[in-house]
Write an enzyme that holds these catalytic residues in place. Structure first.
Site, PDB file in Angstrom:
ATOM      1  N   GLU A  79       2.770 -37.904  20.035  1.00 54.02           N
ATOM      2  CA  GLU A  79       3.441 -38.189  18.771  1.00 54.02           C
ATOM      3  C   GLU A  79       4.575 -39.182  19.009  1.00 54.02           C
ATOM      4  O   GLU A  79       5.471 -39.332  18.180  1.00 54.02           O
ATOM      5  CB  GLU A  79       3.951 -36.909  18.104  1.00 54.02           C
ATOM      6  N   CYS A 111       2.376 -31.192  18.485  1.00 53.29           N
ATOM      7  CA  CYS A 111       2.243 -30.734  19.865  1.00 53.29           C
ATOM      8  C   CYS A 111       0.881 -30.124  20.171  1.00 53.29           C
ATOM      9  O   CYS A 111       0.649 -29.667  21.295  1.00 53.29           O
ATOM     10  CB  CYS A 111       3.343 -29.722  20.182  1.00 53.29           C
ATOM     11  N   THR A 152      16.978 -29.210  22.881  1.00 51.42           N
ATOM     12  CA  THR A 152      15.532 -29.052  23.077  1.00 51.42           C
ATOM     13  C   THR A 152      14.819 -30.389  23.241  1.00 51.42           C
ATOM     14  O   THR A 152      13.619 -30.494  23.007  1.00 51.42           O
ATOM     15  CB  THR A 152      14.897 -28.267  21.918  1.00 51.42           C
ATOM     16  N   HIS A 233       2.885 -23.108  24.292  1.00 52.51           N
ATOM     17  CA  HIS A 233       3.624 -24.339  24.027  1.00 52.51           C
ATOM     18  C   HIS A 233       5.089 -23.943  23.932  1.00 52.51           C
ATOM     19  O   HIS A 233       5.443 -23.014  23.190  1.00 52.51           O
ATOM     20  CB  HIS A 233       3.147 -24.966  22.720  1.00 52.51           C
ATOM     21  N   LYS A 242       9.901 -14.946  22.708  1.00 53.00           N
ATOM     22  CA  LYS A 242       9.926 -14.182  21.456  1.00 53.00           C
ATOM     23  C   LYS A 242       8.515 -13.912  20.956  1.00 53.00           C
ATOM     24  O   LYS A 242       8.206 -12.805  20.495  1.00 53.00           O
ATOM     25  CB  LYS A 242      10.717 -14.949  20.391  1.00 53.00           C
ATOM     26  N   ASN A 275      11.467 -30.255  26.349  1.00 55.56           N
ATOM     27  CA  ASN A 275      10.303 -30.271  25.471  1.00 55.56           C
ATOM     28  C   ASN A 275       9.551 -31.589  25.622  1.00 55.56           C
ATOM     29  O   ASN A 275      10.078 -32.657  25.337  1.00 55.56           O
ATOM     30  CB  ASN A 275      10.759 -30.094  24.022  1.00 55.56           C
ATOM     31  N   SER A 308       3.367 -28.327  15.050  1.00 57.44           N
ATOM     32  CA  SER A 308       4.011 -28.174  13.745  1.00 57.44           C
ATOM     33  C   SER A 308       3.277 -28.975  12.682  1.00 57.44           C
ATOM     34  O   SER A 308       2.674 -30.009  12.956  1.00 57.44           O
ATOM     35  CB  SER A 308       5.471 -28.635  13.835  1.00 57.44           C
TER      36      SER A 308
END
Length: 390
Positions: A79, A111, A152, A233, A242, A275, A308
């Site tokens: 991207e 991603c 990030t 990812h 999480k 990232n 996303s």
């Protein structure tokens, strides 16, 4: 026929900034970055590295002459594209000296697209068993100085050779996937930095993982106890943790201990690189394979890919006999150890050192960049690259 990952390598620029130093400069408690976000360092690219050069450097270390002759499909996932029309893979094809009889394309879906590339390559290999495909995931993530997403950021590339009878990991079928039109992260054509709705994006990421993992278990009867590790990812490492914990609430203690320990191993490269968008999931895989000492061949690992916007996929792979012999652990560890730490002021200067808009001609200082392949500038609106070993 077994099809999967035959080789995997990665590259990241030679500079980084410590997130602890960045936190102090931004008047933020350092633990919020190092523990709360789970990031230790952010890779900082010089102006002489773009998505093409990052990917070319990642591929350079893993390809033999035999690979170059057998590869007839190059899929560049990014991207951070450099042209609205010409695929970045065509530059790679020339820089690496690949077989002329090659199909070369560029794919995009935030991603997720490196996973799309791998699945596309599997179909190609099924029809052409003697062929190999080169998948490249390369990106530079930018959110702007003193923004909520600054910690990030990152830069790097992963290069993957997909083939029949792979040496590292087979990719299993079926997989499960889904699409939903959401605006959790995007970058309009007029902006060189991304827009993100942070909490919304985290919620969507975790929701996609929970739904896809449940669907995969229902479809295949493969559950937590069947997986040696689950890879993610990782926009930042705490995000994957999480998601993993969200499916461990009812797991037995042995599964919890194993999956959490292997997640900790899989996040280490990401924590020190940042990232890298399309390559992030496969950097997690590489970190697990090169960092573990106890995962035997035949082990099954799960992989959660998320882009996303949004597209997600969950699939599994099986590690092959002697897979460790086909990794490049020493080279990767040396590359990371040899990087130069920047002060926050130096990092900010690098961040602001960008190409002028619509420049026709410019020469860039490639002598200051230790990488073998560099972005050398623009001549008559055409990007120029240099390969120093030729």
């Amino acid at each position: 026929m077994k099809i999967g990952i035959d080789k995997i390598g990665f590259y990241t620029p030679h500079m980084y900034v410590e997130t602890e130093d960045l936190a102090v400069a931004r008047n933020i408690e350092p633990g919020k970055f190092t523990i709360g976000i789970g990031q230790e360092r952010i890779a900082v690219p010089p102006i002489t590295q773009d998505a093409v050069s990052l990917a070319a450097n990642a591929a350079l270390e893993i390809l033999t002459d035999e690979d170059k002759e057998a590869i007839d499909y190059v899929i560049f996932a990014t991207e951070s594209g450099i042209d609205h029309s010409k695929a970045a893979s065509i530059y790679i094809h020339q820089l690496l000296g690949l077989n002329r009889n090659t199909r070369s394309i560029e794919v995009k879906q935030a991603c997720y697209s490196a996973t799309a590339g791998i699945q596309m390559a599997r179909g190609h290999i099924a029809l052409n068993p003697e062929s190999k495909a080169l998948i490249l995931g390369a990106d530079i993530s930018r959110y702007g100085l003193q923004t909520s997403g600054e910690v990030t950021q990152g830069a790097g590339a992963v290069a993957i050779v997909v083939s029949a009878d792979p040496k590292i990991m087979t990719v299993e079928s079926p997989s499960v996937y889904q699409t939903e039109d959401v605006m959790d992260f995007w970058r309009p054509l007029y902006s060189d930095t991304a827009f993100v709705q942070g909490k919304y994006s985290v919620d969507k990421y975790i929701g996609f993982f929970q739904e896809l993992f449940a669907e995969y278990t229902k479809k295949t009867s493969v559950g937590l106890s069947d997986l040696e590790a689950i890879l993610f990812h990782l926009p930042y490492t705490k995000m994957g943790l999480k998601a993993l914990k969200s499916v461990l609430e009812d797991a037995n203690e042995a599964d919890k201990e194993r999956l959490l320990a292997n997640f900790d191993t899989s996040k280490k490269y990401n924590a020190t690189v940042g990232n890298i968008y399309t390559g992030s999931l496969y950097l997690s895989l590489l970190s697990l394979l090169e960092g573990n000492t106890n995962i035997d061949p035949g082990a099954r690992v799960g992989l959660f890919s998320y882009g996303s916007g949004a597209v997600g996929e969950f699939f599994t792979g099986v590690l092959q006999p002697n897979y460790r012999e086909h990794l490049y652990k020493e080279q990767h560890e040396q590359m990371l150890a040899n990087r130069t730490a920047l002060t926050v002021a130096e990092y900010e200067a690098q961040f602001n050192d960008t190409l002028p808009v619509a420049v026709e001609n410019i020469d860039l200082p490639t002598d200051k960049d230790p990488a073998t392949i560099c972005f050398a500038g623009i001549k008559d609106h055409m990007r120029q690259y240099v390969r120093k070993d030729q």
